[in-house]
Motif scaffolding. Structure first.
Motif, short mmCIF file in Angstrom:
data_model
loop_
_atom_site.label_atom_id
_atom_site.label_comp_id
_atom_site.label_asym_id
_atom_site.label_seq_id
_atom_site.Cartn_x
_atom_site.Cartn_y
_atom_site.Cartn_z
N LEU A 121 0.83 -1.21 0.00
CA LEU A 121 0.00 0.00 0.00
C LEU A 121 0.86 1.27 0.00
N VAL A 125 0.35 4.37 -2.73
CA VAL A 125 -0.28 5.64 -2.35
C VAL A 125 0.33 6.87 -3.05
N LEU A 328 -5.46 8.16 5.18
CA LEU A 328 -6.37 7.08 4.81
C LEU A 328 -6.87 6.30 6.02
N THR A 425 -8.03 2.07 -2.46
CA THR A 425 -7.12 3.21 -2.25
C THR A 425 -7.35 4.28 -3.31
#
Ligand code: HEM
Ligand code: 2DC
Length: 469
Positions: A121, A125, A328, A425
């Protein structure tokens, strides 16, 4: 006393007659509504045969739990013959979407580490954040050009480009440049091919593609043309990266993207990598873009929720000092809004498995090997499952209890959506940037419903107005 398989209510005795009735009801586009009707007629379980498509259908979360407990070590979804037929016809390998058994599992385990594990992740991002910022800049430009301090449009084409740009930047570690003024005709052709591929798949769920191919049917020819367009464009992107990787000598980028990581890892054959990267690229366009379009539509219809989400995003921004990965973690309501969108407007009308063992659902015996479908669209709108299901209510997902087998938009278990992390995401980052920059309004009152083109799509263009804050 358990009742037998043949006692399950429903129309499953004459596939051809049922196909004819289905066709009369325009079922190819109304599958989701027909499923709701069937549950109303037959109750929480019914058996069905339309053309050569046979299934048992269920709607309750508790029954979904039984279904997924019986999915076995190698879970299998409905075999979409149109997709496998194309690959067989063109001699192309199956990717993770179409593989089964041990071949599926060994590929999926390796792909999981590069695509869906929490550790990647942090790599995704920054890439996705950049695409989000570019999208906002593009909208500001459109607003400036309009001379009216607002922009009213059907955003779907823009969102297709945003989605393709996002998934490509993660897969290839570099930008395609789809958010610039000039539109690459090949990228546009790729986008159009995906829509055509989905649309031409749905009739072939009921009528065998082998038969349509023999008859020289237009739907089969269009389907082949669509996949050809998809594979040609993906091949070009993959070749680019492959060539670059072999020439590269100097220090490489901090994160080179999923494709390069898989090539460097050297655990899957190049043909396997190509097949799955193509599926990821094709799976990453219509799914997220349509979900975002529905979300903007719902937020335009509910200005109060829109302001609540905006406040949450502002607070998250302040608390995380702009660090997107941190941010997030602080937007539960934004995440609730996306779950709420998928409840009312799921991409997939149903989840299905060929069960690996005999099960009992609603007191009916169902033998191993049966295709059992959970009606996801019907479940999302069932008042016995969701309190006031017609209301868009992001906060219903905040209370942590009582969501047992209710949030299933991405499927479940080891065979769930491989693109889930990317999708979530990408959509969260999109909403953050949009909420920070624009107010979304709906100019006219139009009720938009879903139409089935393998995935569920809005049945008419959704016109929205974006105004700078
Ligand atoms: C499978 C939904 C976005 C790639 C699936 C499945 C669902 C789903 C329901 C079947 C899961 C199951 O049977 O349990 C969605 C939704 C999306 C989305 C709602 C966005 C809102 C994406 C994206 C990609 C992707 C962005 C690619 C980057 C795939 C692949 C599979 C899959 C490759 C097959 C996995 C396997 O068979 O092992 N998706 N998807 N999806 N999706 Fe997605
Ligand atoms: C469609 O009755 C309705 O995620 C059928 O990204 C049953 C069925 C089987 C497979 C499902 C499909 C439905 C909807 C679209 C899904 C697909 C599995 C994967 C696909 C859910 C529910 C999708 C959109 C993928 C597409 C990847 C791409 C390369 C084709």
């Amino acid at each position: 006393f358990v009742r037998s398989f043949n006692e399950i209510p429903g129309l499953w005795k004459n596939g051809v007659a049922n196909l004819y009735n289905f066709w009369k009801l325009d079922g190819f586009r109304n599958l989701h509504r027909i499923m709701v009707q069937n549950f109303n007629t037959f109750g929480p379980i019914y058996r069905e045969k339309i053309g050569y498509y046979e299934s048992v259908n269920i709607i309750n979360p508790e029954d979904a739990a039984i279904l997924f407990k019986a999915e076995g070590h190698y879970p299998r979804r409905l075999n979409v013959e149109a997709w496998t037929s194309y690959r067989d016809y063109r001699n192309r390998k199956y990717g993770v979407l179409l593989k089964n058994g041990e071949d599926w599992r060994s590929n999926r385990v390796i792909l999981n580490k590069e695509v869906i594990s929490p550790k990647v992740l942090a790599n995704f991002v920054p890439l996705l954040d950049e695409v989000g910022e570019d999208f906002v800049a593009r909208v500001h430009k459109k607003i400036a050009r309009s001379g009216q301090n607002k922009w009213s449009t059907d955003l779907s084409q823009e969102l297709f480009k945003y989605a393709l740009e996002s998934v490509s930047s993660v897969l290839y570690g570099e930008r395609l440049g789809l958010l610039l003024d000039y539109i690459d005709p090949e990228a546009q052709h790729f986008i159009d091919s995906i829509s055509l591929m989905f649309k031409t798949t749905s009739p072939m769920l009921y009528i065998p593609p082998a038969l349509l191919k023999q008859l020289g049917a237009k739907v089969w020819r269009d389907h082949v043309e669509a996949w050809d367009g998809i594979f040609n464009q993906a091949d070009r992107c993959i070749q680019n990266i492959y060539r670059r990787l072999r020439q590269e000598t100097g220090p490489s980028k901090p994160y080179p993207g999923v494709l390069a990581s898989l090539l460097l890892l050297d655990k899957l054959s190049i043909e396997d990598i190509k097949a799955s990267i193509t599926e990821l690229m094709a799976g990453g366009v219509d799914t997220t873009s349509i979900t975002l379009l529905w979300t903007l539509y719902e937020l335009a219809r509910h200005p109060n929720f829109q302001e609540e989400l905006r406040a949450e995003v502002a607070a998250a921004r302040a608390a995380s000092q702009g660090d997107m990965l941190e941010m997030l973690k602080r937007i539960p309501l934004v995440k609730g809004a996306l779950k709420e969108t998928l409840r009312l407007h799921p991409v997939a009308v149903s989840l299905q498995r060929y069960i690996a063992e005999d099960i009992i659902i609603q007191n009916y015996h169902i033998p191993a090997g049966t295709l059992v479908q959970l009606g996801l669209y019907a479940m999302g709108r069932d008042p016995k499952v969701f309190f006031r299901p017609e209301q868009y209510q992001p906060s219903r997902w905040l209370r942590t209890e009582k969501h047992y087998f209710k949030s299933l938009g991405f499927g479940f278990g080891p065979r769930q959506c491989l693109g889930r992390r990317i999708a979530e995401t990408e959509m969260q980052i999109f909403l953050i940037h949009m909420l920070e920059n624009f107010r979304v309004e709906k100019p006219r009152h139009v009720e938009v419903q879903s139409t089935f083109e393998l995935i569920l799509l809005p049945d008419k263009p959704i016109i929205l107005t974006l105004k700078p804050l």
